[in-house]
Write a protein that holds these residues in place. Structure first.
Motif, PDB file in Angstrom:
ATOM      1  N   GLY A   1       0.844  -1.192   0.000  1.00 55.93           N
ATOM      2  CA  GLY A   1       0.000   0.000   0.000  1.00 55.93           C
ATOM      3  C   GLY A   1       0.876   1.236   0.000  1.00 55.93           C
TER       4      GLY A   1
ATOM      5  N   ASP B   1       2.665  -8.757  -1.158  1.00 53.99           N
ATOM      6  CA  ASP B   1       1.260  -8.448  -0.897  1.00 53.99           C
ATOM      7  C   ASP B   1       0.393  -9.590  -1.410  1.00 53.99           C
ATOM      8  OD1 ASP B   1      -1.463  -7.175  -0.930  1.00 53.99           O
ATOM      9  OD2 ASP B   1      -0.295  -5.409  -0.375  1.00 53.99           O
TER      10      ASP B   1
ATOM     11  N   ALA C   1      -2.643  -9.257  -2.417  1.00 52.00           N
ATOM     12  CA  ALA C   1      -3.550  -8.758  -3.463  1.00 52.00           C
ATOM     13  C   ALA C   1      -2.929  -8.953  -4.845  1.00 52.00           C
ATOM     14  CB  ALA C   1      -3.845  -7.292  -3.231  1.00 52.00           C
ATOM     15  N   LYS C   2      -3.777  -8.834  -5.870  1.00 48.55           N
ATOM     16  CA  LYS C   2      -3.255  -8.983  -7.228  1.00 48.55           C
ATOM     17  C   LYS C   2      -2.805  -7.642  -7.810  1.00 48.55           C
ATOM     18  CE  LYS C   2      -7.879  -8.811  -9.327  1.00 48.55           C
ATOM     19  NZ  LYS C   2      -8.883  -9.558 -10.104  1.00 48.55           N
ATOM     20  N   GLN C   3      -3.007  -6.594  -7.026  1.00 42.43           N
ATOM     21  CA  GLN C   3      -2.691  -5.251  -7.501  1.00 42.43           C
ATOM     22  C   GLN C   3      -2.087  -4.457  -6.344  1.00 42.43           C
ATOM     23  OE1 GLN C   3      -6.260  -3.285  -8.828  1.00 42.43           O
ATOM     24  NE2 GLN C   3      -5.200  -2.151 -10.413  1.00 42.43           N
TER      25      GLN C   3
ATOM     26  N   LYS D   1      -4.159  -0.787  -3.789  1.00 42.58           N
ATOM     27  CA  LYS D   1      -5.608  -0.845  -4.060  1.00 42.58           C
ATOM     28  C   LYS D   1      -6.384   0.267  -3.349  1.00 42.58           C
ATOM     29  CE  LYS D   1      -7.776  -4.863  -4.775  1.00 42.58           C
ATOM     30  NZ  LYS D   1      -8.244  -6.239  -4.565  1.00 42.58           N
ATOM     31  N   LYS D   2      -5.964   0.579  -2.119  1.00 41.11           N
ATOM     32  CA  LYS D   2      -6.676   1.625  -1.368  1.00 41.11           C
ATOM     33  C   LYS D   2      -6.388   3.009  -1.960  1.00 41.11           C
ATOM     34  CE  LYS D   2      -8.041   2.291   3.438  1.00 41.11           C
ATOM     35  NZ  LYS D   2      -7.669   2.099   4.829  1.00 41.11           N
TER      36      LYS D   2
ATOM     37  N   LEU E   1      -5.981   3.561  -5.113  1.00 36.46           N
ATOM     38  CA  LEU E   1      -6.745   3.650  -6.365  1.00 36.46           C
ATOM     39  C   LEU E   1      -8.190   4.094  -6.154  1.00 36.46           C
ATOM     40  CD1 LEU E   1      -5.384   0.448  -8.129  1.00 36.46           C
ATOM     41  CD2 LEU E   1      -4.956   2.816  -8.817  1.00 36.46           C
ATOM     42  N   ILE E   2      -8.800   3.695  -5.021  1.00 36.67           N
ATOM     43  CA  ILE E   2     -10.209   4.078  -4.814  1.00 36.67           C
ATOM     44  C   ILE E   2     -10.350   5.361  -3.995  1.00 36.67           C
ATOM     45  CG2 ILE E   2     -11.041   1.700  -4.960  1.00 36.67           C
ATOM     46  CD1 ILE E   2     -11.604   2.560  -1.711  1.00 36.67           C
TER      47      ILE E   2
ATOM     48  N   LYS F   1      -4.451   6.445 -10.289  1.00 34.76           N
ATOM     49  CA  LYS F   1      -3.455   5.560 -10.916  1.00 34.76           C
ATOM     50  C   LYS F   1      -2.120   6.279 -11.074  1.00 34.76           C
ATOM     51  CE  LYS F   1      -6.672   2.796 -13.679  1.00 34.76           C
ATOM     52  NZ  LYS F   1      -7.264   2.636 -15.007  1.00 34.76           N
TER      53      LYS F   1
ATOM     54  N   LEU G   1     -11.249  -4.776   0.117  1.00 37.32           N
ATOM     55  CA  LEU G   1      -9.993  -4.497  -0.587  1.00 37.32           C
ATOM     56  C   LEU G   1      -8.860  -5.381  -0.069  1.00 37.32           C
ATOM     57  CD1 LEU G   1     -10.018  -0.589  -0.868  1.00 37.32           C
ATOM     58  CD2 LEU G   1     -10.742  -2.279  -2.546  1.00 37.32           C
TER      59      LEU G   1
END
Length: 399
Positions: free
Chosen positions: A17, A38, A40-42, A45-46, A48-49, A113, A172
Motif C-alpha cells: 500500500g 502483498d 492482493a493482485k494489484q 488498491k486503497k 486507487l479508490i 493511478k 480491498l
C-alpha cells in the motif's frame, strides 16, 4: 522460489500500500535488496479508490494536531523529516497534474493511478522486487534474521517491515495480519475501531431522515469532548455521512451524542424573533426554507414534532429555543457503518513499543511498523496518506 531454497535479502516489506511502496522505493534506493510482498493482485488498491478515484494524496496544512494517537507526540518526528512539501516535490518530478479542492486537500487532476504508477516507477528504478498474489504463511526469527514461508517461496531477511494497514475496507483485502505479527513478537496492540466512517441512526431518527437521503447541508458538528468540524453533512438511507460526520466519527464514542449546528452562518439566537417582527404571517417551514434546503427544513421540523404554524403563533421563548436547537441539535447515533465503509482504523500497534524516529520495535530488533497499522490516525483530507509517506520514508532511512 518454490524449490525449498531460501532467498536471502536485506529487507522484506509486507504490504504494497502507500506506506509499503514508499518504504520499498526509499530502501532500495539506498542500495539494499528489498522484496515487497502483498496478497492482493494489484499494488496500492486503497490508493486507487481514494478521493473518488483521484487520490487525495496530501494536504497543504499537515501538522501533528491533525492526528489521533494515545501518544500525540509520536507522529512529530516522521512528519517533520518527510513533509507534505517533499511528497509534492515527488509528484512534481513525475509531472502529475493536481489541484487543491478545499481546506488544503490535494487531488490528482486525472486519476489515482498516477500516484500508484509513480510509486511503482520509483520502486522499479531503485530495484525493489514486488511480489503480488503472495500469501505469508509463517514468520519466525532466529540467528538475527527473519524467516518467511510464503506461497511463492522462502525468504530470509535481516529486517522486516510491516505495512499491512488496518481493518478498514475488508473488500480491498484488509486483514488483522499486522496486529497478529505485532502480538507474535510481544508488542502491545491497542483496541481498534472504525474511523472516518458514516454514522447509523436510531430507528425513529432513521425513519424520519431517510426521506432526504442524498441531501447535504453545511454544518458544524461537535463531539462530547469538544472537538468540532465545519463541513458538509450528508443524510443517507442508513444515517449521516459527509465530511463533517466522517471527521467527528473518529472522536465519537459508542453511546455518546453529537451536536449539530445546521445554521453555521447564523450566530444570533434572536434571528427568528426578528423574522417574526418582519412578517409574522410566514410559517416556520417557509422561514427555515430560506436558510436550509427545503426538504431538510421539512424533515427537521417533523423530527422535532414542531407544527408548521405562522411565526406570530410562537412566543419569544419558543422561537429562541428553536433557534438554539438548530444551532446545537443533539442526536445520538446508534453506531457506525463499521470497517466495511471506514476509511481508516483507529488504534493499532502501540506507539510506546516503537521508536518515533525509525519505526523499529524497541524490544524486537529489525522489526518495523509503518502506516495505518500503527496507532496514528489522521483527519480526512490527505492526512493519512501523508502519515504513510512520512512513516515509510522515516523507516527506510533506518534500514
Amino acid at each position: 522460489m518454490t524449490d525449498g531454497k531460501q532467498q536471502l535479502v536485506d529487507v522484506v516489506i509486507i504490504g504494497a500500500g502507500a506506506a509499503g511502496l514508499m518504504c520499498a522505493a526509499e530502501a532500495a534506493g539506498k542500495g539494499l535488496s528489498v522484496v515487497l510482498l502483498d496478497h492482493a493482485k494489484q499494488a496500492g488498491k486503497k490508493i486507487l479508490i481514494s478521493g473518488g478515484g483521484r487520490c487525495n494524496f496530501t494536504n497543504y496544512y499537515v501538522e501533528p494536531a491533525a492526528y489521533l494517537s494515545a501518544n500525540p507526540h509520536f507522529c512529530k518526528s516522521a512528519l517533520s523529516r518527510y513533509t507534505q512539501w517533499d511528497f509534492i516535490a515527488l509528484v512534481d518530478k513525475h509531472q502529475i497534474p493536481y489541484h487543491e479542492k478545499t481546506l488544503g486537500q490535494l487531488f490528482c487532476d486525472d486519476s489515482a493511478k498516477d500516484i500508484v504508477n509513480m510509486l511503482l516507477a520509483e520502486c522499479q528504478q531503485a530495484g525493489a522486487e514486488i511480489r503480488l498474489r503472495t500469501q505469508v504463511e509463517q514468520v519466525s526469527y532466529s540467528d538475527e534474521r527473519y524467516q518467511l514461508a510464503t506461497s511463492t517461496g522462502l525468504l530470509s531477511a535481516k529486517k522486516l517491515v510491516i505495512a499491512t494497514g488496518g481493518l478498514s475496507m475488508p473488500k480491498l483485502g484488509a486483514t488483522a495480519f499486522g496486529f497478529d505479527i505485532a502480538r507474535q513478537f510481544g508488542l502491545k496492540v491497542l483496541p481498534t475501531r472504525a474511523g472516518l466512517v458514516p454514522f447509523t441512526l436510531q430507528p425513529n431518527d432513521k425513519a424520519c431522515f431517510e426521506a432526504i437521503s442524498g441531501v447535504s447541508a453545511p454544518s458544524v458538528i461537535e463531539s462530547l469532548s469538544g472537538t468540532s468540524f465545519e463541513e458538509n453533512l450528508l443524510f443517507t438511507h442508513r444515517g449521516l455521512s459527509g465530511p463533517a460526520v466522517l471527521q467527528i466519527s473518529s472522536y465519537w464514542q459508542e453511546g455518546e451524542e453529537v451536536r449539530i449546528n445546521l445554521l453555521p452562518e447564523i450566530s444570533d439566537d434572536q434571528w427568528l424573533l426578528n423574522e417574526r417582527q418582519k412578517n409574522g404571517e410566514r410559517t416556520i417551514k417557509t422561514v427555515l426554507s430560506d436558510v436550509l434546503a427545503k426538504r431538510v427544513a421539512e424533515q427537521w421540523l417533523e423530527h422535532q414534532q414542531i407544527d408548521n404554524k405562522p411565526l406570530k403563533q410562537f412566543d419569544d421563548k419558543q422561537l429562541q429555543a428553536l433557534a438554539q436547537r438548530l444551532a446545537s441539535w443533539p442526536i445520538k447515533p446508534s453506531g457506525t457503518e463499521g470497517y466495511r465503509t471506514a476509511e481508516v482504523t483507529l488504534g493499532g500497534v502501540d506507539t510506546d513499543e516503537l521508536s518515533s524516529k525509525t519505526m523499529e520495535s524497541k524490544k524486537q530488533p529489525g522489526l518495523y511498523f509503518i502506516g495505518e497499522v500503527v496507532d496514528v490516525t489522521g483527519w480526512l483530507g490527505g492526512y493519512n496518506f501523508q502519515w504513510a509517506w512520512s512513516s515509510g520514508w522515516a523507516c527506510a532511512q533506518a534500514l
